[in-house]
Design a protein around this motif. Structure first.
Motif, PDB file in Angstrom:
ATOM      1  N   LYS A 178       7.870  -6.440  -7.463  1.00  0.00           N
ATOM      2  CA  LYS A 178       7.533  -7.831  -7.806  1.00  0.00           C
ATOM      3  C   LYS A 178       8.502  -8.406  -8.833  1.00  0.00           C
ATOM      4  O   LYS A 178       8.915  -9.553  -8.731  1.00  0.00           O
TER       5      LYS A 178
ATOM      6  N   SER B 269       3.179   3.269  -5.903  1.00  0.00           N
ATOM      7  CA  SER B 269       2.522   3.423  -7.206  1.00  0.00           C
ATOM      8  C   SER B 269       2.533   2.075  -7.926  1.00  0.00           C
ATOM      9  O   SER B 269       3.270   1.159  -7.538  1.00  0.00           O
ATOM     10  N   TRP B 270       1.759   1.955  -8.988  1.00  0.00           N
ATOM     11  CA  TRP B 270       1.736   0.688  -9.712  1.00  0.00           C
ATOM     12  C   TRP B 270       3.100   0.375 -10.317  1.00  0.00           C
ATOM     13  O   TRP B 270       3.505  -0.779 -10.391  1.00  0.00           O
ATOM     14  N   THR B 271       3.850   1.404 -10.710  1.00  0.00           N
ATOM     15  CA  THR B 271       5.182   1.150 -11.274  1.00  0.00           C
ATOM     16  C   THR B 271       6.149   0.660 -10.197  1.00  0.00           C
ATOM     17  O   THR B 271       6.973  -0.210 -10.453  1.00  0.00           O
TER      18      THR B 271
ATOM     19  N   ARG C 283       5.212  -1.010  -7.436  1.00  0.00           N
ATOM     20  CA  ARG C 283       4.790  -2.382  -7.117  1.00  0.00           C
ATOM     21  C   ARG C 283       5.294  -3.352  -8.181  1.00  0.00           C
ATOM     22  O   ARG C 283       5.764  -4.446  -7.868  1.00  0.00           O
ATOM     23  N   TYR C 284       5.212  -2.943  -9.452  1.00  0.00           N
ATOM     24  CA  TYR C 284       5.714  -3.774 -10.544  1.00  0.00           C
ATOM     25  C   TYR C 284       7.222  -3.993 -10.403  1.00  0.00           C
ATOM     26  O   TYR C 284       7.714  -5.114 -10.550  1.00  0.00           O
TER      27      TYR C 284
ATOM     28  N   ASP D 231       0.856  -1.191   0.000  1.00  0.00           N
ATOM     29  CA  ASP D 231       0.000   0.000   0.000  1.00  0.00           C
ATOM     30  C   ASP D 231       0.891   1.240   0.000  1.00  0.00           C
ATOM     31  O   ASP D 231       1.921   1.276   0.652  1.00  0.00           O
TER      32      ASP D 231
END
Length: 121
Positions: free
Chosen positions: A110, A102-104, A106-107, A99
């Motif tokens: 991962k 940003s999505w970038t 998190r990408y 949380d």
């Protein structure tokens, strides 16, 4: 306790990994798989450390299969939520909290994790 930035945490882990690789050129380094350790701590330690360290693993103040009583000299690593807690330590799997990233980010996290899993099976 202040949370580290993503870059700061990544830099710290890079330094640890790099130092481990340098040390491994001169000393035996053993790696402990987090998921195996959190699923069954004592057997995971015995598997990684082998029979020569079984007495050391047995000397840990095990309360049950996943809980230990820390010694009076216990000190946790920087950033651990239990750093100042002197109670029992329960070893359990914790999902990473992504949380606020940003999505970038998190990408990137991962993807980096998948790459590291391929390097350290």
């Amino acid at each position: 306790m202040r949370k580290r930035s993503l870059l700061g945490a990544a830099w710290d882990w890079f330094k640890v990994e790099h130092s481990s690789r340098l040390l491994a050129k001169h000393r035996l380094i053993k790696r402990l798989d987090y998921e195996k350790f959190t699923a069954a701590p004592k057997p995971a330690l015995n598997t990684v450390l082998g029979a020569e360290y079984r007495d050391l693993v047995d000397s840990i103040a095990w309360v049950n299969e996943t809980t230990v009583r820390p010694s009076a000299e216990y000190h946790s690593l920087q950033g651990n939520p239990d750093r100042y807690d002197k109670g029992l330590i329960r070893i359990s799997f914790r999902e990473p909290i992504l949380d606020g990233f940003s999505w970038t980010q998190r990408y990137a996290i991962k993807t980096t994790g998948m790459l590291l899993d391929s390097i350290y099976p």
